[in-house]
Design a protein around this motif. Sequence first.
Motif, PDB file in Angstrom:
ATOM      1  N   ALA A 107      -0.068   2.104   5.867  1.00  0.00           N
ATOM      2  CA  ALA A 107       0.596   2.100   4.561  1.00  0.00           C
ATOM      3  C   ALA A 107       1.937   1.400   4.691  1.00  0.00           C
ATOM      4  O   ALA A 107       2.490   1.267   5.790  1.00  0.00           O
ATOM      5  CB  ALA A 107       0.793   3.521   4.055  1.00  0.00           C
ATOM      6  N   VAL A 154       5.229   5.647   2.109  1.00  0.00           N
ATOM      7  CA  VAL A 154       4.657   6.992   2.029  1.00  0.00           C
ATOM      8  C   VAL A 154       5.679   7.886   1.325  1.00  0.00           C
ATOM      9  O   VAL A 154       6.888   7.774   1.571  1.00  0.00           O
ATOM     10  CB  VAL A 154       4.331   7.547   3.430  1.00  0.00           C
ATOM     11  CG1 VAL A 154       3.799   8.971   3.344  1.00  0.00           C
ATOM     12  CG2 VAL A 154       3.324   6.636   4.137  1.00  0.00           C
ATOM     13  N   GLN A 195      -0.936   8.092   7.937  1.00  0.00           N
ATOM     14  CA  GLN A 195      -0.879   6.991   6.966  1.00  0.00           C
ATOM     15  C   GLN A 195      -0.518   5.664   7.621  1.00  0.00           C
ATOM     16  O   GLN A 195      -0.077   4.727   6.941  1.00  0.00           O
ATOM     17  CB  GLN A 195       0.129   7.306   5.850  1.00  0.00           C
ATOM     18  CG  GLN A 195      -0.063   8.633   5.178  1.00  0.00           C
ATOM     19  CD  GLN A 195      -1.500   8.927   4.803  1.00  0.00           C
ATOM     20  OE1 GLN A 195      -2.160   8.105   4.161  1.00  0.00           O
ATOM     21  NE2 GLN A 195      -1.988  10.094   5.204  1.00  0.00           N
ATOM     22  N   THR A 223      -3.664   7.256  -2.699  1.00  0.00           N
ATOM     23  CA  THR A 223      -3.332   5.932  -2.171  1.00  0.00           C
ATOM     24  C   THR A 223      -3.715   4.845  -3.169  1.00  0.00           C
ATOM     25  O   THR A 223      -4.740   4.950  -3.848  1.00  0.00           O
ATOM     26  CB  THR A 223      -4.055   5.688  -0.834  1.00  0.00           C
ATOM     27  OG1 THR A 223      -3.615   6.668   0.124  1.00  0.00           O
ATOM     28  CG2 THR A 223      -3.753   4.306  -0.275  1.00  0.00           C
ATOM     29  N   CYS A 257       5.076  11.977  -7.224  1.00  0.00           N
ATOM     30  CA  CYS A 257       4.418  12.789  -6.199  1.00  0.00           C
ATOM     31  C   CYS A 257       4.778  14.263  -6.365  1.00  0.00           C
ATOM     32  O   CYS A 257       5.936  14.648  -6.164  1.00  0.00           O
ATOM     33  CB  CYS A 257       4.832  12.305  -4.811  1.00  0.00           C
ATOM     34  SG  CYS A 257       4.043  13.209  -3.458  1.00  0.00           S
ATOM     35  N   LEU A 313       1.773  11.972  -0.680  1.00  0.00           N
ATOM     36  CA  LEU A 313       1.262  13.131   0.045  1.00  0.00           C
ATOM     37  C   LEU A 313       1.496  14.382  -0.790  1.00  0.00           C
ATOM     38  O   LEU A 313       2.561  14.998  -0.741  1.00  0.00           O
ATOM     39  CB  LEU A 313       1.943  13.250   1.408  1.00  0.00           C
ATOM     40  CG  LEU A 313       1.923  11.989   2.286  1.00  0.00           C
ATOM     41  CD1 LEU A 313       2.543  12.284   3.643  1.00  0.00           C
ATOM     42  CD2 LEU A 313       0.513  11.438   2.435  1.00  0.00           C
ATOM     43  N   VAL A 343      -4.141  13.308  -0.602  1.00  0.00           N
ATOM     44  CA  VAL A 343      -3.411  12.071  -0.345  1.00  0.00           C
ATOM     45  C   VAL A 343      -3.883  11.043  -1.357  1.00  0.00           C
ATOM     46  O   VAL A 343      -5.072  10.729  -1.432  1.00  0.00           O
ATOM     47  CB  VAL A 343      -3.648  11.566   1.093  1.00  0.00           C
ATOM     48  CG1 VAL A 343      -2.956  10.214   1.296  1.00  0.00           C
ATOM     49  CG2 VAL A 343      -3.155  12.578   2.115  1.00  0.00           C
ATOM     50  N   ARG A 387       0.847  -1.190   0.000  1.00  0.00           N
ATOM     51  CA  ARG A 387       0.000   0.000   0.000  1.00  0.00           C
ATOM     52  C   ARG A 387       0.882   1.239   0.000  1.00  0.00           C
ATOM     53  O   ARG A 387       1.755   1.388   0.864  1.00  0.00           O
ATOM     54  CB  ARG A 387      -0.907   0.014   1.222  1.00  0.00           C
ATOM     55  CG  ARG A 387      -1.892   1.178   1.237  1.00  0.00           C
ATOM     56  CD  ARG A 387      -2.743   1.166   2.478  1.00  0.00           C
ATOM     57  NE  ARG A 387      -3.664   2.290   2.490  1.00  0.00           N
ATOM     58  CZ  ARG A 387      -4.449   2.601   3.524  1.00  0.00           C
ATOM     59  NH1 ARG A 387      -4.422   1.868   4.615  1.00  0.00           N
ATOM     60  NH2 ARG A 387      -5.248   3.630   3.452  1.00  0.00           N
ATOM     61  N   SER A 409       1.105   5.604  -0.308  1.00  0.00           N
ATOM     62  CA  SER A 409       0.394   6.870  -0.176  1.00  0.00           C
ATOM     63  C   SER A 409       1.317   7.996  -0.606  1.00  0.00           C
ATOM     64  O   SER A 409       2.420   8.137  -0.060  1.00  0.00           O
ATOM     65  CB  SER A 409      -0.062   7.104   1.270  1.00  0.00           C
ATOM     66  OG  SER A 409      -1.060   6.176   1.651  1.00  0.00           O
TER      67      SER A 409
END
Length: 258
Positions: A33, A36, A30, A234, A198, A6, A232, A2, A4
Amino acid sequence: MRVSLLQMAVNTAESPESRREAAGSLVRDQNGADLVVLPELWPVGAFAFESFEAEAEPLDGPTGQAMSAAARDAGVWLHGGSIVERTAKGDLCNTSLLFAPDGELAAVYRKIHRFGFDRGEATLMVAGEEIVTAPAAGTVLGLATCYDLRFPEVFRRLLDAGAETIVLPAGWPAARGGHWRTLAIARAIENQAYVLACGTAGTHAGVEQNGRSLIVAPDGEVLAEAGPGQEVLTAELDLKRVAAYREKFPVHKDRRLF
């Protein structure tokens, strides 16, 4: 796995300390997760060139310490985006930090391609010289930053170093948002790797940011995509998908080097 991303909104009227507090809070949210990711130069602003000298810090400076604590508290692998690093030699670098779930600094990448041509980052910062990969969260991460996206040879070298998932923090201008999406998808397709791109939201020193972070699968499928504001993003990644697709469509076996 998982992941995420940001996508922080960076307001350069705020203090770096307030942004560190905000980023730490987002990371801690998070919990659950595996990985991240924060954007490029979020403590300062990617285009806030006049602040680079004053806000430069060592790897174990206030941002590194804050992100180490956040990774440990959340129990996640944390790509802390990048900072303006002041090296032991006194040089400035655009430096990405990867933290393990226990808060230890696991990898450091100094941005190879500096944006700005004859001004800004290109003149204020020293270029990195090393391709960096790191085992993390069940995959091999390849580290790149923003403007690197325009140079496919970096990603080929990451592939050759074993990268299966490429992490790309950025402060990408909205004016070239179409390039951002196209190039992120292209880097995933040509290297048959996940790409976690990101970006930042908001405005840096008068430059509107693109946002629109995206998570791309090894075959080019966009698994998740953000809008222009703070968000966010995910997604769940099937890490077996990289090897399976490379076996199904073994394009890299036909590479010829001249």
